[in-house]
Scaffold this motif. Structure first.
Motif, PDB file in Angstrom:
ATOM      1  N   TRP A 247      17.573  36.147 -36.687  1.00  0.00           N
ATOM      2  CA  TRP A 247      16.159  36.255 -36.370  1.00  0.00           C
ATOM      3  C   TRP A 247      15.415  34.969 -36.731  1.00  0.00           C
ATOM      4  O   TRP A 247      14.255  35.003 -37.149  1.00  0.00           O
ATOM      5  N   LYS A 248      16.101  33.835 -36.554  1.00  0.00           N
ATOM      6  CA  LYS A 248      15.487  32.528 -36.760  1.00  0.00           C
ATOM      7  C   LYS A 248      15.222  31.864 -35.406  1.00  0.00           C
ATOM      8  O   LYS A 248      15.832  32.213 -34.400  1.00  0.00           O
ATOM      9  N   LYS A 249      14.341  30.893 -35.411  1.00  0.00           N
ATOM     10  CA  LYS A 249      14.005  30.173 -34.183  1.00  0.00           C
ATOM     11  C   LYS A 249      15.156  29.262 -33.786  1.00  0.00           C
ATOM     12  O   LYS A 249      15.658  28.479 -34.585  1.00  0.00           O
ATOM     13  N   ILE A 250      15.571  29.370 -32.522  1.00  0.00           N
ATOM     14  CA  ILE A 250      16.641  28.512 -32.009  1.00  0.00           C
ATOM     15  C   ILE A 250      16.138  27.550 -30.933  1.00  0.00           C
ATOM     16  O   ILE A 250      16.830  26.594 -30.597  1.00  0.00           O
ATOM     17  N   ALA A 251      14.962  27.806 -30.386  1.00  0.00           N
ATOM     18  CA  ALA A 251      14.415  26.917 -29.348  1.00  0.00           C
ATOM     19  C   ALA A 251      12.902  27.048 -29.331  1.00  0.00           C
ATOM     20  O   ALA A 251      12.336  28.081 -29.727  1.00  0.00           O
ATOM     21  N   GLN A 252      12.256  25.979 -28.876  1.00  0.00           N
ATOM     22  CA  GLN A 252      10.801  25.967 -28.752  1.00  0.00           C
ATOM     23  C   GLN A 252      10.414  25.187 -27.504  1.00  0.00           C
ATOM     24  O   GLN A 252      10.906  24.081 -27.281  1.00  0.00           O
ATOM     25  N   PHE A 253       9.554  25.787 -26.697  1.00  0.00           N
ATOM     26  CA  PHE A 253       9.126  25.161 -25.447  1.00  0.00           C
ATOM     27  C   PHE A 253       7.614  24.965 -25.479  1.00  0.00           C
ATOM     28  O   PHE A 253       6.875  25.868 -25.871  1.00  0.00           O
ATOM     29  N   GLU A 254       7.203  23.773 -25.062  1.00  0.00           N
ATOM     30  CA  GLU A 254       5.781  23.452 -25.019  1.00  0.00           C
ATOM     31  C   GLU A 254       5.303  23.378 -23.570  1.00  0.00           C
ATOM     32  O   GLU A 254       6.100  23.407 -22.636  1.00  0.00           O
ATOM     33  N   HIS A 255       3.999  23.294 -23.404  1.00  0.00           N
ATOM     34  CA  HIS A 255       3.392  23.211 -22.083  1.00  0.00           C
ATOM     35  C   HIS A 255       2.530  21.957 -22.020  1.00  0.00           C
ATOM     36  O   HIS A 255       1.296  22.037 -22.145  1.00  0.00           O
ATOM     37  N   PRO A 256       3.146  20.799 -21.821  1.00  0.00           N
ATOM     38  CA  PRO A 256       2.368  19.554 -21.798  1.00  0.00           C
ATOM     39  C   PRO A 256       1.501  19.452 -20.550  1.00  0.00           C
ATOM     40  O   PRO A 256       1.805  20.043 -19.507  1.00  0.00           O
ATOM     41  N   ALA A 257       0.431  18.685 -20.658  1.00  0.00           N
ATOM     42  CA  ALA A 257      -0.467  18.479 -19.516  1.00  0.00           C
ATOM     43  C   ALA A 257       0.154  17.566 -18.472  1.00  0.00           C
ATOM     44  O   ALA A 257      -0.213  17.616 -17.298  1.00  0.00           O
ATOM     45  N   THR A 258       1.124  16.742 -18.882  1.00  0.00           N
ATOM     46  CA  THR A 258       1.798  15.829 -17.962  1.00  0.00           C
ATOM     47  C   THR A 258       3.305  16.024 -18.086  1.00  0.00           C
ATOM     48  O   THR A 258       3.847  15.993 -19.196  1.00  0.00           O
ATOM     49  N   ILE A 259       3.993  16.224 -16.962  1.00  0.00           N
ATOM     50  CA  ILE A 259       5.439  16.412 -16.944  1.00  0.00           C
ATOM     51  C   ILE A 259       6.091  15.088 -16.556  1.00  0.00           C
ATOM     52  O   ILE A 259       5.938  14.609 -15.429  1.00  0.00           O
ATOM     53  N   ASN A 260       6.843  14.517 -17.496  1.00  0.00           N
ATOM     54  CA  ASN A 260       7.507  13.235 -17.258  1.00  0.00           C
ATOM     55  C   ASN A 260       9.007  13.375 -17.062  1.00  0.00           C
ATOM     56  O   ASN A 260       9.676  12.397 -16.729  1.00  0.00           O
ATOM     57  N   ASN A 261       9.537  14.577 -17.271  1.00  0.00           N
ATOM     58  CA  ASN A 261      10.976  14.801 -17.151  1.00  0.00           C
ATOM     59  C   ASN A 261      11.407  14.628 -15.699  1.00  0.00           C
ATOM     60  O   ASN A 261      10.903  15.301 -14.793  1.00  0.00           O
ATOM     61  N   THR A 262      12.348  13.724 -15.474  1.00  0.00           N
ATOM     62  CA  THR A 262      12.810  13.463 -14.099  1.00  0.00           C
ATOM     63  C   THR A 262      13.646  14.606 -13.539  1.00  0.00           C
ATOM     64  O   THR A 262      13.809  14.717 -12.319  1.00  0.00           O
ATOM     65  N   LYS A 263      14.202  15.471 -14.412  1.00  0.00           N
ATOM     66  CA  LYS A 263      15.008  16.600 -13.949  1.00  0.00           C
ATOM     67  C   LYS A 263      14.150  17.795 -13.541  1.00  0.00           C
ATOM     68  O   LYS A 263      14.646  18.704 -12.881  1.00  0.00           O
ATOM     69  N   ALA A 264      12.899  17.799 -13.952  1.00  0.00           N
ATOM     70  CA  ALA A 264      12.005  18.910 -13.611  1.00  0.00           C
ATOM     71  C   ALA A 264      11.531  18.782 -12.171  1.00  0.00           C
ATOM     72  O   ALA A 264      11.273  17.682 -11.679  1.00  0.00           O
ATOM     73  N   VAL A 265      11.420  19.931 -11.493  1.00  0.00           N
ATOM     74  CA  VAL A 265      10.945  19.975 -10.116  1.00  0.00           C
ATOM     75  C   VAL A 265       9.592  20.696 -10.100  1.00  0.00           C
ATOM     76  O   VAL A 265       9.503  21.850 -10.521  1.00  0.00           O
ATOM     77  N   ALA A 266       8.573  20.015  -9.636  1.00  0.00           N
ATOM     78  CA  ALA A 266       7.217  20.570  -9.590  1.00  0.00           C
ATOM     79  C   ALA A 266       6.801  20.770  -8.141  1.00  0.00           C
ATOM     80  O   ALA A 266       6.926  19.857  -7.315  1.00  0.00           O
ATOM     81  N   TYR A 267       6.312  21.989  -7.831  1.00  0.00           N
ATOM     82  CA  TYR A 267       5.838  22.316  -6.492  1.00  0.00           C
ATOM     83  C   TYR A 267       4.314  22.419  -6.515  1.00  0.00           C
ATOM     84  O   TYR A 267       3.738  23.041  -7.409  1.00  0.00           O
ATOM     85  N   LYS A 268       3.680  21.807  -5.532  1.00  0.00           N
ATOM     86  CA  LYS A 268       2.232  21.835  -5.414  1.00  0.00           C
ATOM     87  C   LYS A 268       1.834  22.475  -4.100  1.00  0.00           C
ATOM     88  O   LYS A 268       2.368  22.135  -3.041  1.00  0.00           O
TER      89      LYS A 268
END
Length: 385
Positions: free
Chosen positions: A255-276
């Motif tokens: 019951w410990k934290k194994i991952a944490q995800f944030e919600h940045p205002a700017t996505i710089n990750n080249t592997k991420a796919v953003a649809y508009k």
């Protein structure tokens, strides 16, 4: 990823049937049932008033439509369209309605949370449960349908009662270590019950079926805390969305934290796919601007939309909340795991997406807006390659 055409809906009432074959949407006082594969209309039902809540039975044979303003519940059958059921709570009112796991009982919560009424569609018998607490999620059933956990408030203290769904008798009753219990949820395997406190205190408690406290998790203090909690279908992960715009994943062993995800205002990750979403209007020539075409042409000034892939970096539109208004739209309000527990969809802040729902196949996601909905189909085969 592919997108369907946009359909109308009201009050974000759109749900896929548990067997994944049908899609039910509500438009004002009408209930529309579509085939998921073709999106063609199969059934159209008319209720007595505007629908406030809609829910499928576990076997996908019945649909519940609640009209809270009139204290009414109507039940429709897919196999027998002419059959229907009406439940009238009368002057005591109605604030919540839902199915039991067997799909043959309906639980109605009356106004001021005075009691929970259990109606049987088979025998027409009625049972009553007292002291339900008015909170974010005060009732939850185990995945196997054997037990129901109910949050209660007695003598200014929080309690949890566990009932057996066969005959609705009380199995366990214990006090929780919360200041103001906000919700509870069973793990899919039915072994652990997650309970969380109100937003004023970051506290998540894990209880066993017999009421033993297994663990307590708190990420920080002296700030707004938990906003949403959900289990993964495998029961291995517990996702916690909070007001600090982060998602924390706990494991089921320590019951410990194994991952944490944030919600940045700017996505710089080249592997991420953003649809508009981009609106496109049909080209209008001079010959189309005649009075005849403007009067009779139904699609002359209609706008359609499509989704385009945006290259990184992508700037996410952020709506700054008004601190002077109640219930500010900040934090992670929605969490949804895919059926294979590989993906988790989140909604943060004041985005126009009102709700997220995965299809049971795990390869499509339903996005609900204020008055419209859209289906997103993921190309999982290409991703595996």
């Amino acid at each position: 990823m592919n997108f369907s055409e946009i359909f109308k809906q009201s009050n974000q009432l759109c749900k896929v049937s548990p067997d994944g074959k049908y899609l039910a949407t509500c438009v004002q006082y009408r209930l529309v049932v579509r085939d998921v594969s073709t999106l063609q209309i199969l059934q159209l039902y008319t209720c007595l008033d505007q629908i406030s809540h809609m829910d499928w039975s576990s076997d996908s044979l019945f649909i519940l439509c609640a009209m809270y303003k009139r204290g009414l519940v109507q039940v429709w059958s897919l196999e027998q369209p002419d059959w229907h059921c009406k439940i009238d709570e009368g002057s005591i009112g109605l604030v919540s309605s839902r199915w039991s796991p067997d799909g043959r009982h309906i639980l109605n919560t009356t106004e001021f949370h005075m009691r929970v009424t259990v109606w049987s569609l088979c025998t027409k018998a009625v049972s009553y449960i007292k002291y339900p607490k008015a909170c974010q999620k005060g009732v939850d059933f185990s995945r196997d349908g054997c037990y129901m956990a109910l949050a209660e408030r007695r003598d200014c203290k929080d309690y949890v009662s566990v009932f057996v769904c066969d005959d609705w008798h009380l199995l366990r009753h214990f006090e929780t270590e919360t200041q103001d219990l906000a919700g509870l949820e069973w793990s899919p395997n039915g072994c652990v019950l997650a309970v969380w406190d109100s937003c004023l205190e970051y506290k998540v408690l894990l209880y066993s079926l017999d009421g033993r406290l297994l663990s307590t998790y708190s990420a920080y203090e002296w700030s707004l805390g938990v906003k949403s909690v959900t289990w993964s279908p495998s029961s291995q992960f517990l996702a916690i969305g909070s007001y600090d715009e982060k998602v924390r994943i706990l494991n089921h062993i320590t019951w410990k934290k194994i991952a944490q995800f944030e919600h940045p205002a700017t996505i710089n990750n080249t592997k991420a796919v953003a649809y508009k979403e981009v609106e496109r209007r049909p080209a209008v020539g001079n010959e189309d601007l005649s009075l005849h075409n403007i009067t009779l042409g139904s699609t002359l000034f209609n706008t359609q939309s499509k989704y385009e892939i945006c290259p990184p970096p992508v700037q996410i539109p952020v709506v700054k909340p008004d601190p002077d208004r109640a219930n500010p739209k900040i934090g992670v309000s929605t969490l949804a795991f895919s059926t294979d527990s590989r993906y988790v969809a989140t909604k943060n802040g004041g985005f126009q997406v009102q709700s997220l729902t995965w299809h049971c196949s795990g390869d499509s996601l339903i996005l609900l807006g204020k008055e419209q909905l859209c289906l997103c189909y993921m190309d999982t085969e290409q991703e595996d390659k």
